[in-house]
Design a protein around this motif. Sequence first.
Motif, PDB file in Angstrom:
ATOM      1  N   ILE A 167       0.993   2.512   7.540  1.00  0.00           N
ATOM      2  CA  ILE A 167       2.420   2.223   7.356  1.00  0.00           C
ATOM      3  C   ILE A 167       2.706   0.760   7.657  1.00  0.00           C
ATOM      4  N   ARG A 168       2.158   0.239   8.752  1.00  0.00           N
ATOM      5  CA  ARG A 168       2.405  -1.154   9.117  1.00  0.00           C
ATOM      6  C   ARG A 168       1.852  -2.115   8.057  1.00  0.00           C
ATOM      7  N   LYS A 169       0.664  -1.807   7.536  1.00  0.00           N
ATOM      8  CA  LYS A 169       0.075  -2.662   6.505  1.00  0.00           C
ATOM      9  C   LYS A 169       0.911  -2.631   5.227  1.00  0.00           C
ATOM     10  N   ALA A 170       1.331  -1.423   4.810  1.00  0.00           N
ATOM     11  CA  ALA A 170       2.124  -1.299   3.586  1.00  0.00           C
ATOM     12  C   ALA A 170       3.492  -1.958   3.758  1.00  0.00           C
ATOM     13  N   GLY A 183       9.299  -6.245  -6.072  1.00  0.00           N
ATOM     14  CA  GLY A 183       9.458  -4.802  -5.934  1.00  0.00           C
ATOM     15  C   GLY A 183       9.790  -4.438  -4.506  1.00  0.00           C
ATOM     16  N   GLN A 184       9.837  -3.142  -4.234  1.00  0.00           N
ATOM     17  CA  GLN A 184      10.225  -2.652  -2.919  1.00  0.00           C
ATOM     18  C   GLN A 184       9.166  -1.783  -2.258  1.00  0.00           C
ATOM     19  N   GLY A 185       8.073  -1.506  -2.952  1.00  0.00           N
ATOM     20  CA  GLY A 185       7.117  -0.543  -2.424  1.00  0.00           C
ATOM     21  C   GLY A 185       5.686  -1.022  -2.443  1.00  0.00           C
ATOM     22  N   ALA A 186       4.888  -0.421  -1.558  1.00  0.00           N
ATOM     23  CA  ALA A 186       3.454  -0.713  -1.490  1.00  0.00           C
ATOM     24  C   ALA A 186       2.728   0.537  -1.018  1.00  0.00           C
ATOM     25  N   VAL A 187       1.468   0.652  -1.400  1.00  0.00           N
ATOM     26  CA  VAL A 187       0.619   1.761  -0.966  1.00  0.00           C
ATOM     27  C   VAL A 187      -0.557   1.190  -0.192  1.00  0.00           C
ATOM     28  N   ALA A 188      -0.795   1.753   0.979  1.00  0.00           N
ATOM     29  CA  ALA A 188      -1.938   1.341   1.800  1.00  0.00           C
ATOM     30  C   ALA A 188      -2.780   2.560   2.138  1.00  0.00           C
ATOM     31  N   VAL A 189      -4.077   2.349   2.186  1.00  0.00           N
ATOM     32  CA  VAL A 189      -5.024   3.356   2.645  1.00  0.00           C
ATOM     33  C   VAL A 189      -5.725   2.751   3.855  1.00  0.00           C
ATOM     34  N   GLY A 190      -5.482   3.341   5.032  1.00  0.00           N
ATOM     35  CA  GLY A 190      -6.011   2.751   6.250  1.00  0.00           C
ATOM     36  C   GLY A 190      -5.422   1.366   6.457  1.00  0.00           C
ATOM     37  N   ILE A 194      -3.593  -1.220  -1.310  1.00  0.00           N
ATOM     38  CA  ILE A 194      -4.341  -1.013  -2.561  1.00  0.00           C
ATOM     39  C   ILE A 194      -3.466  -1.094  -3.821  1.00  0.00           C
ATOM     40  N   ALA A 195      -2.134  -1.098  -3.661  1.00  0.00           N
ATOM     41  CA  ALA A 195      -1.281  -1.191  -4.850  1.00  0.00           C
ATOM     42  C   ALA A 195       0.121  -1.650  -4.449  1.00  0.00           C
ATOM     43  N   LEU A 196       0.729  -2.458  -5.315  1.00  0.00           N
ATOM     44  CA  LEU A 196       2.069  -2.995  -5.087  1.00  0.00           C
ATOM     45  C   LEU A 196       2.981  -2.586  -6.237  1.00  0.00           C
ATOM     46  N   GLU A 197       4.252  -2.352  -5.908  1.00  0.00           N
ATOM     47  CA  GLU A 197       5.219  -1.981  -6.941  1.00  0.00           C
ATOM     48  C   GLU A 197       5.593  -3.196  -7.775  1.00  0.00           C
ATOM     49  N   GLY A 198       5.596  -3.014  -9.081  1.00  0.00           N
ATOM     50  CA  GLY A 198       6.008  -4.068  -9.997  1.00  0.00           C
ATOM     51  C   GLY A 198       7.192  -3.624 -10.825  1.00  0.00           C
ATOM     52  N   ILE A 199       7.287  -4.157 -12.009  1.00  0.00           N
ATOM     53  CA  ILE A 199       8.439  -3.886 -12.858  1.00  0.00           C
ATOM     54  C   ILE A 199       8.497  -2.423 -13.305  1.00  0.00           C
ATOM     55  N   GLU A 200       7.350  -1.724 -13.211  1.00  0.00           N
ATOM     56  CA  GLU A 200       7.312  -0.332 -13.649  1.00  0.00           C
ATOM     57  C   GLU A 200       7.960   0.618 -12.652  1.00  0.00           C
ATOM     58  N   LYS A 221     -12.110  10.307   1.693  1.00  0.00           N
ATOM     59  CA  LYS A 221     -11.101  11.354   1.665  1.00  0.00           C
ATOM     60  C   LYS A 221      -9.756  10.911   2.252  1.00  0.00           C
ATOM     61  N   GLU A 222      -9.688   9.667   2.754  1.00  0.00           N
ATOM     62  CA  GLU A 222      -8.461   9.223   3.390  1.00  0.00           C
ATOM     63  C   GLU A 222      -7.343   9.089   2.361  1.00  0.00           C
ATOM     64  N   GLY A 223      -6.166   9.586   2.717  1.00  0.00           N
ATOM     65  CA  GLY A 223      -5.093   9.669   1.741  1.00  0.00           C
ATOM     66  C   GLY A 223      -4.307   8.389   1.532  1.00  0.00           C
ATOM     67  N   GLY A 224      -3.673   7.883   2.588  1.00  0.00           N
ATOM     68  CA  GLY A 224      -2.850   6.691   2.449  1.00  0.00           C
ATOM     69  C   GLY A 224      -1.366   7.019   2.456  1.00  0.00           C
ATOM     70  N   VAL A 225      -0.543   5.972   2.260  1.00  0.00           N
ATOM     71  CA  VAL A 225       0.905   6.129   2.378  1.00  0.00           C
ATOM     72  C   VAL A 225       1.629   5.243   1.371  1.00  0.00           C
ATOM     73  N   LEU A 226       2.738   5.747   0.864  1.00  0.00           N
ATOM     74  CA  LEU A 226       3.688   4.939   0.107  1.00  0.00           C
ATOM     75  C   LEU A 226       4.780   4.497   1.064  1.00  0.00           C
ATOM     76  N   VAL A 227       5.059   3.198   1.099  1.00  0.00           N
ATOM     77  CA  VAL A 227       6.157   2.665   1.917  1.00  0.00           C
ATOM     78  C   VAL A 227       7.140   1.947   1.002  1.00  0.00           C
TER      79      VAL A 227
END
Length: 295
Positions: A167-170, A183-190, A194-200, A221-227
């Motif tokens: 969560i802190r990384k994202a 954008g307003q969102g990011a996804v982090a795994v550990g 690993i991914a940033l929100e863009g125009i889509e 198998k680690e899931g990750g989080v959308l923030v």
Amino acid sequence: MTRTDAGIDVTSFGKIGIIAGNGLLPISVAHSLASQGRPFAVLGITGEMDPRGPLSQYQHEFIALEEFGSLARRLKAMEVETVVLAGGVERRPKLSQIRPNWETLRVVPTIIRGLSLGDDGLLRVIVRYLEKRGLKVAGAHEIVPDLLTPKGPLGHIKPSARDLEAIRKALEAAKAIGALDIGQGAVAVGRRVIALEGIEGTDGLLERVAAMRGHGRLAGKEGGVLVKCAKPEQELRADLPTIGPNTLRMAHAAGLNGVCVEAERSLLLEAAEAVCEADRLGLYLYGVTAEEQKP
């Protein structure tokens, strides 16, 4: 005098005009206003608001993006005093399709300037345009305070210590792209973003993460989080970070452990259903506070 928890005098709003794009937000605002018996009308953006959707049961009209110059006049003709911008807009106005009348041509420079400033800059231009023409502008969270995301875990599942690291990384990444109005969102795994929100938008972000997992790009198998969080210079009366039940379903399809949004600076639509979906899918749903965002 009726006030919200934030101390806003809601009786001062008068008749409310919802400029409705796509998605659940304008519907949630309209349903809430209707349940309270408060006067409102809907001005739907052509091609964004569904003409046969839930908003069609209320007083409504449509306006094309290329008719932006007549926006204030149309709202005043509907006897609107306060405007709330709600919902997404997938496209931008085509200047070649603007009808050449004096009313519209006067605001073409404003439209061009707004389009050059990015999403948040464009929203600021629209807000100033409406205010200069005697209309008040309020955020959806001011009209319907119950839409604001509470702080802390919202379901039965809580983020683990490892989840909190993600969560802190994202959050760090989401704030960085927000400062650039990307954008307003990011996804982090550990500890890895690993991914940033863009125009889509958020849906496109989660689809990309699901594709990465499906193609084996995300090992283990680690899931990750959308923030999701508000941009540092966010126009809080428009385009606050928004999630709903479908966000949880898409996060689960992308193999994430949970979804985290900024408490009291983001909107949670269909909150009861969203919390139930989080519990059903085994995800945590978490409202992060300003104190938790500090390094």
